[in-house]
Design an enzyme around this catalytic site. Structure first.
Site, short mmCIF file in Angstrom:
data_model
loop_
_atom_site.label_atom_id
_atom_site.label_comp_id
_atom_site.label_asym_id
_atom_site.label_seq_id
_atom_site.Cartn_x
_atom_site.Cartn_y
_atom_site.Cartn_z
CG HIS A 1 -1.79 1.37 1.29
ND1 HIS A 1 -2.73 1.60 0.40
CD2 HIS A 1 -1.58 2.21 2.31
CE1 HIS A 1 -3.25 2.99 1.05
NE2 HIS A 1 -2.63 3.25 2.12
NE ARG B 1 6.74 9.70 -1.76
CZ ARG B 1 5.77 9.32 -0.87
NH1 ARG B 1 4.96 10.36 -0.34
NH2 ARG B 1 5.72 8.11 -0.40
CD GLU C 1 -6.53 1.22 7.87
OE1 GLU C 1 -6.44 1.14 8.96
OE2 GLU C 1 -6.57 2.14 7.23
CE1 TYR D 1 -0.49 14.94 0.27
CE2 TYR D 1 0.84 13.88 1.86
CZ TYR D 1 0.78 14.44 0.83
OH TYR D 1 1.67 14.17 -0.20
CB THR E 1 -4.47 0.73 3.06
OG1 THR E 1 -5.29 1.94 3.51
CG2 THR E 1 -5.57 0.03 2.24
MN MN Z 1 -6.07 4.10 7.03
#
Ligand code: MN
Length: 424
Positions: free
Chosen positions: A141, A150, A209, A252, A357
């Site tokens: 992930h 990126r 998750e 973020y 995740t």
């Molecule tokens: Mn999460």
């Protein structure tokens, strides 16, 4: 071996071969019966929910010499807080009472108060959650996200293989399976050359998750070692960390997830104990470079649990979009807990710590729509002819987890969440 895990055990309650709840499971949860009742503690075998408050009230736990008021609580915190010796003894006693050949409960005059149909009850949030942390512990992930945002050559940031990266989430908005969530609204910046806008999230996503529930508190200043970590973990649930990708992308930097994450997370209602998961332990992938000493551990600490994600349309047509596995975690739960407390951060019974995740190495094993649709470039065809890049209003996202070992299928049931349109 723990007696309750013995694969030869059978229950006098019928359990189909497809059930997640054989007598070897004995998970714990909070249910209520009818609209006026309060929650109380139960377990599940097959399609039956067992009211442990009645089992306790009738004296079937008398020999354990415990405070039975915990079974009348509307969270598991009191029960879990009795400690693993006690909760393990309760699980063993339930196993004894409900196995073939034992008629103590079976012949009880109160059997209809003890054994309930799963359709009769409503499941509630299993614990009162003080704090919630979300890790980022699946390498595939982290790699996939790094590639998208990126560069494939530097997909993992330099700290990733040294630190079980995580962030502190929001406990107030964690809801139990079956609770619908409204599409969040927020600030987004869809166009690089234009100012941000405010409105309903357009890129609503799930994150597949697992979450563990802290079973033993610590004092501020104390640290949990990897060797002691299992003693501080009561059990595990399936967890959907809902994510608003467009809000996330804009907000973020520099401090990480905030409003893109705290509008809701969904958890499955039955907490499967670490004891029950013991037969599913497997080795994780080799950690290279070598981790610092406080993150070293001994033995197998990963778990072979299949994880499925299904999208169901408002009209009820469904498509499985992922099969991943809990074994794909790079950092295991013991390392996560050791890291979380390495600085002396205290933890409390009922805290939830989610894995991050969980994506496997193959396409078809990715744990979010961001990865499955590769940022929307590979839409997923649905059976009704529509397609999904992200989650639509009216969709339900269903996650399931189960393992098979020694001829026993054992699982978590499901976490199901319907997405409603944004409010207002
Ligand atoms: Mn999460």
């Amino acid at each position: 071996m723990i007696n309750a895990n013995n694969p030869s055990l059978k229950s006098w309650i019928e359990v189909s071969s497809e059930s997640d709840f054989p007598i070897q499971n004995i998970p714990f949860g909070i249910f209520k019966l009818g609209t006026n009742s309060d929650g109380r503690v139960g377990t599940r075998i097959g399609d039956k929910v067992i009211d442990l408050s009645v089992v306790a009230e009738l004296g079937f736990f008398a020999e354990l010499n415990i405070d039975i008021s915990v079974f009348f609580d509307s969270s598991l915190n009191g029960f879990i807080g009795l400690g693993k010796d006690v909760t393990r003894a309760v699980r063993e006693r339930i196993s004894e009472l409900f196995q073939d050949g034992n008629s103590e409960v079976k012949n009880s005059d109160e059997l209809n108060r003890i054994v309930l149909d799963v359709d009769q009850v409503e499941m509630l949030l299993p614990v009162e959650i003080g704090d919630y942390t979300d890790f980022y512990s699946s390498e595939q992930h982290a790699y996939n996200v790094g590639c998208m945002f990126r560069d494939p050559n530097n997909a993992l940031l330099p700290n990733w293989k040294h630190i079980p990266v995580g962030y502190h989430g929001r406990a107030s908005s964690i809801v139990v399976s079956g609770t619908p969530l409204h599409r969040p609204k927020g600030q987004q910046k869809p166009n690089d050359d234009e100012p941000p806008v405010f409105g309903p999230c357009k890129l609503l996503d799930f994150e597949l998750e697992m979450a563990f529930i802290v079973g033993k508190s610590t004092e501020l200043g104390d640290s949990v070692t990897t060797a002691d970590a299992e003693d501080h973990i009561f059990g595990v649930c399936v967890f959907n960390d809902w994510s608003a990708r467009d809000i996330q992308k804009w907000e973020y930097v520099p401090l990480g997830p905030f409003l893109a994450k705290n509008f809701g997370s969904s958890v499955s209602p039955w907490v499967v104990t670490l004891d029950a998961l013991e037969p599913f332990k497997v080795a994780g992938s080799k950690q290279d470079p070598k981790v610092l000493p406080y993150l070293e551990f001994e033995g197998d600490k990963n778990y072979n649990i299949n994880l499925d994600v299904i999208i169901e349309t408002a009209e009820g047509q469904s498509k499985q979009v992922t099969r991943s596995n809990f074994k794909y975690m790079y950092w295991n739960m013991c390392q996560q807990l050791a890291h979380h407390t390495a600085n002396g951060c205290n933890i409390n019974v009922g805290d939830i710590m989610a894995s991050g995740t969980i994506s496997g190495p193959e396409e078809g094993e990715y744990g979010s729509m961001l990865e499955i649709s590769w940022r929307g470039t590979k839409p997923v065809p649905m059976p009704d002819g529509t397609e999904r890049k992200f989650i639509h209003d009216g969709d339900s996202v269903v996650m399931r987890g189960f393992g098979e070992a020694n001829g026993i299928r054992l699982g978590f049931g499901e976490v199901r969440t319907k997405v409603l349109p944004a409010k207002g």
